[in-house]
Design a protein around this motif. Structure first.
Motif, PDB file in Angstrom:
ATOM      1  N   GLY A 120      31.372  19.352  71.602  1.00 21.98           N
ATOM      2  CA  GLY A 120      32.610  19.531  71.796  1.00 21.98           C
ATOM      3  C   GLY A 120      33.773  19.755  71.020  1.00 21.98           C
ATOM      4  N   ALA A 121      34.672  19.678  70.737  1.00 22.11           N
ATOM      5  CA  ALA A 121      35.402  19.671  69.487  1.00 22.11           C
ATOM      6  C   ALA A 121      34.895  19.810  68.119  1.00 22.11           C
ATOM      7  CB  ALA A 121      36.762  19.825  69.416  1.00 22.11           C
ATOM      8  N   MET A 122      34.129  18.671  67.743  1.00 20.35           N
ATOM      9  CA  MET A 122      33.338  19.053  66.838  1.00 20.35           C
ATOM     10  C   MET A 122      32.648  19.330  66.700  1.00 20.35           C
ATOM     11  SD  MET A 122      33.043  16.395  64.044  1.00 20.35           S
ATOM     12  CE  MET A 122      31.179  16.676  63.084  1.00 20.35           C
ATOM     13  N   PRO A 123      33.609  20.239  64.576  1.00 17.90           N
ATOM     14  CA  PRO A 123      32.234  21.289  64.312  1.00 17.90           C
ATOM     15  C   PRO A 123      30.857  20.395  63.828  1.00 17.90           C
ATOM     16  CG  PRO A 123      34.631  20.490  63.033  1.00 17.90           C
ATOM     17  CD  PRO A 123      34.705  19.510  64.096  1.00 17.90           C
ATOM     18  N   PRO A 124      29.814  21.298  63.931  1.00 11.14           N
ATOM     19  CA  PRO A 124      28.826  21.169  63.561  1.00 11.14           C
ATOM     20  C   PRO A 124      29.136  20.648  61.794  1.00 11.14           C
ATOM     21  CG  PRO A 124      28.039  23.394  64.342  1.00 11.14           C
ATOM     22  CD  PRO A 124      30.184  23.208  64.067  1.00 11.14           C
ATOM     23  N   ARG A 125      28.137  20.041  61.202  1.00 10.10           N
ATOM     24  CA  ARG A 125      28.401  19.631  59.750  1.00 10.10           C
ATOM     25  C   ARG A 125      29.802  19.279  59.233  1.00 10.10           C
ATOM     26  NH1 ARG A 125      24.490  18.746  56.963  1.00 10.10           N
ATOM     27  NH2 ARG A 125      22.623  19.475  57.933  1.00 10.10           N
TER      28      ARG A 125
END
Ligand code: HEC
Length: 145
Positions: A120-125
């Motif tokens: 979702g809105a949580m970006p990679p790493r």
């Protein structure tokens, strides 16, 4: 007579020029590097490799210099806090049991996996591209405390 003299003069001039050249080339080194072979001197400037010419797998990835792992708190403060401190875009808030409890239930390994890929809105790493997996895990441990 005149002709003989001019031949002699030419020989003398050549002798002087040749002598001077030999003398000076000993003093100053002009031109190419004698240590290189002819092939090395005339080799082209760059080299082109076509696919299959070289074994790409043989080229080792640059070895990551062993830096000391940063603490979970450090990672959290420098990267994750921008969203997880106040819950930007619905991010589970730091230390908020209600936000984290259902997630922690799934297990830390799964949370790390999701943090690596993003969701979702949580970006990679969590945008921390140079964070190791262990550092991400430490940051999650810190946030879920
Ligand atoms: C740009 C804002 C942002 C940043 C920066 C960010 N996060 Fe997130 N994170 C989110 C959002 C939004 C969610 C909720 C995603 C969802 O559940 O759909 C989330 C969710 C998570 C989750 C829960 C995932 C799940 O499966 O429920 C973890 C774990 C996580 N973040 C870890 C981190 C870590 C570790 C960092 C720092 C390295 C970080 N986040 C940085 C926005 C961010």
């Amino acid at each position: 007579m005149y002709f003989k003299n001019s031949v002699a003069a030419i020989i003398v001039i050549f002798a002087i020029i040749f002598g001077a050249k030999t003398f000076f080339s000993g003093l100053i080194h002009v031109g190419y590097d004698d240590n290189l072979t002819l092939a090395e001197r005339i080799q082209p400037f760059g080299q082109v490799y076509l696919e299959g010419d070289i074994d790409v797998n043989a080229i080792k990835a640059p070895v990551k210099t062993a830096t000391k792992a940063r603490s979970g708190e450090q990672i959290y403060t420098t990267t994750c806090a921008s969203c997880h401190s106040v819950g930007v875009l619905g991010a589970p808030k730091f230390g908020n049991k209600a936000d984290w409890a259902p997630r922690v239930k799934r297990g830390i390994a799964d949370l790390v996996k999701v943090a690596i890929t993003g969701t979702g809105a949580m970006p990679p790493r969590g945008t921390c591209m140079d964070c190791s997996d262990d550092e991400l895990k430490a940051a999650i441990d810190h946030m879920t405390k």
